[in-house]
Design a protein around this motif. Structure first.
Motif, PDB file in Angstrom:
ATOM      1  N   SER A  22      13.423   0.467  -3.361  1.00 29.72           N
ATOM      2  CA  SER A  22      12.084   0.422  -3.954  1.00 29.72           C
ATOM      3  C   SER A  22      11.986  -0.761  -4.912  1.00 29.72           C
ATOM      4  N   GLY A  65       6.582  -1.339  -6.750  1.00 27.29           N
ATOM      5  CA  GLY A  65       5.651  -0.297  -6.345  1.00 27.29           C
ATOM      6  C   GLY A  65       5.688   0.039  -4.867  1.00 27.29           C
ATOM      7  N   TYR A  66       6.610  -0.546  -4.123  1.00 23.69           N
ATOM      8  CA  TYR A  66       6.728  -0.295  -2.685  1.00 23.69           C
ATOM      9  C   TYR A  66       8.113   0.284  -2.377  1.00 23.69           C
ATOM     10  N   THR A  67       8.158   1.150  -1.368  1.00 24.87           N
ATOM     11  CA  THR A  67       9.402   1.830  -0.996  1.00 24.87           C
ATOM     12  C   THR A  67       9.614   1.749   0.504  1.00 24.87           C
ATOM     13  N   VAL A 115       6.649   1.417   5.200  1.00 22.68           N
ATOM     14  CA  VAL A 115       6.615   0.902   3.830  1.00 22.68           C
ATOM     15  C   VAL A 115       5.576   1.715   3.078  1.00 22.68           C
ATOM     16  N   LEU A 116       5.981   2.370   1.997  1.00 19.93           N
ATOM     17  CA  LEU A 116       5.081   3.239   1.240  1.00 19.93           C
ATOM     18  C   LEU A 116       4.621   2.554  -0.040  1.00 19.93           C
ATOM     19  N   ASP A 117       3.376   2.836  -0.454  1.00 23.57           N
ATOM     20  CA  ASP A 117       2.884   2.304  -1.718  1.00 23.57           C
ATOM     21  C   ASP A 117       3.204   3.273  -2.853  1.00 23.57           C
ATOM     22  N   ARG A 118       2.679   2.992  -4.047  1.00 17.79           N
ATOM     23  CA  ARG A 118       2.990   3.823  -5.212  1.00 17.79           C
ATOM     24  C   ARG A 118       2.585   5.276  -5.030  1.00 17.79           C
ATOM     25  N   VAL A 124       1.803   1.730   4.072  1.00 18.19           N
ATOM     26  CA  VAL A 124       1.036   0.489   3.979  1.00 18.19           C
ATOM     27  C   VAL A 124       0.684   0.021   5.387  1.00 18.19           C
ATOM     28  N   PHE A 160      -0.772  -6.105   5.758  1.00 20.56           N
ATOM     29  CA  PHE A 160       0.250  -7.056   5.347  1.00 20.56           C
ATOM     30  C   PHE A 160      -0.243  -8.488   5.561  1.00 20.56           C
ATOM     31  N   PRO A 214       2.857  -7.647   1.043  1.00 21.22           N
ATOM     32  CA  PRO A 214       1.657  -6.808   1.144  1.00 21.22           C
ATOM     33  C   PRO A 214       0.401  -7.672   1.053  1.00 21.22           C
ATOM     34  N   THR A 263       0.215 -10.768  -4.538  1.00 16.35           N
ATOM     35  CA  THR A 263       1.201  -9.754  -4.157  1.00 16.35           C
ATOM     36  C   THR A 263       2.549 -10.428  -3.950  1.00 16.35           C
TER      37      THR A 263
END
Length: 324
Positions: free
Chosen positions: A64, A67-69, A89-92, A97, A100, A153, A158
């Motif tokens: 992570s 703010g992205y995982t 890819v996950l956001d906060r 997501v 891109f 992102p 970004t």
């Protein structure tokens, strides 16, 4: 170069530079010698994260960042079996997501490497509407692997990110030793010589010279928007580095070989494994070198004649990307 798994990127510099002695190639990095490039091949940049070393930032060491995982939905696969690797890819907020920026023709680049650096894959997965990425993969040996997602992102200001996650590959396992430094590498009848060194915290030029049957290759073809693509991984923790050559095909000054040059800064004193991709006659090939940082390279021309090399490095290409 710092490398990712860690997220670090090395910017490139000059295509064309003088050729001299070089650091060395390693053992085979994958099955086969190369296949025609798929139209979806691309390259991307790497993230920035300080690794505490004396050099530049390294990437891919974190799952992570910013703010992205990286959500690796396939945490384990079987050796020598074709599997589908899936991730998001996950956001906060924990949402996948789906937007891109395109970097070198792709929204995301996926690098996969074994911890012993004997196996390397550069893949270009596809994204479903729900934000899930997938790509077929077949890994030759069991062991611990690292997956690196290299992306930017969408949006203003970004960051370029490289997130890393561990992948377990089941089966009998015996780690390979890191190949010793050498002057040249071979793949599918091509010989590549490397001139240059890596130094912690100091930008250095790395120049690769491509030959076939002893003759300089002057007709390299664009691959991922350039005449060469270089990824570096630091032995031990697989810190990740993306390096891009200066100039671009068709810019009026960048020559299509035989030399391709990059500028890289090592994040720390260590041994690094360099993977160079180049395209000729419609086929993408990969050669690998082991380079110790902090050691000056020989400035004389290599004495090893074309065809008489210590090791060879065939590169195999898989669906969805190319493997080594």
């Amino acid at each position: 170069m710092p490398l990712e798994g860690i997220g670090w990127r090395y910017r490139t510099v000059a295509l064309a530079a003088s050729f001299g002695a070089a650091y060395g190639i390693g053992a085979a990095v994958g099955p086969g010698t190369g296949t025609a490039e798929r139209p979806d091949h691309t390259e991307s940049s790497a993230p920035h994260a300080e690794d505490g070393g004396t050099g530049s930032p390294a990437g891919g060491l974190q799952i992570s960042e910013g703010g992205y995982t990286l959500d690796l939905k396939t945490p384990r696969v079987e050796a020598e079996e074709r599997s589908e690797l899936r991730f998001a890819v996950l956001d906060r907020a924990g949402r996948p997501v789906t937007d891109f920026q395109r970097e070198h023709d792709k929204e995301l680049h996926l690098i996969l490497a074994s911890r012993d650096l004997a196996t390397y894959r550069h893949l270009h997965p596809t994204r479903a509407a729900d934000g899930t990425w997938s790509t077929p993969v077949e890994l030759p040996t069991a062991g611990d692997y690292r997956v690196f997602a290299d992306f930017t992102p969408a949006g203003k200001n970004t960051p370029d990110l490289t997130l890393g996650a561990d992948l377990a590959v089941s089966g009998p396992y015996k780690p390979a030793e890191l190949p010793k430094p050498a002057r040249t590498a071979e793949a599918d009848g091509y010989t590549v010589s490397l001139n240059g060194t890596l130094r912690p915290g100091v930008p250095e030029r790395l120049t690769f010279t491509v030959r076939k049957d002893g003759r300089p290759v002057t007709g390299l073809q664009p691959y991922l928007g350039a005449y060469g693509h270089l990824v570096a991984l630091r032995a031990g923790d697989l810190a990740y580095l993306h390096v891009h050559p200066d100039g671009a095909p068709g810019d009026g000054s960048t020559e299509p070989g035989p030399k391709v040059s990059f500028t890289a800064t090592a994040p720390s004193s260590a041994s690094y494994r360099l993977f160079l991709d180049f395209k000729h006659d419609g086929v993408v090939r990969t050669v690998a070198f082991t380079v110790p940082s902090g050691t000056a390279t020989d400035t004389a021309a290599p004495t090893t004649p074309p065809g008489g090399h210590e090791e060879s490095t065939p590169a195999g290409h898989e669906d969805g990307g190319h493997g080594h």
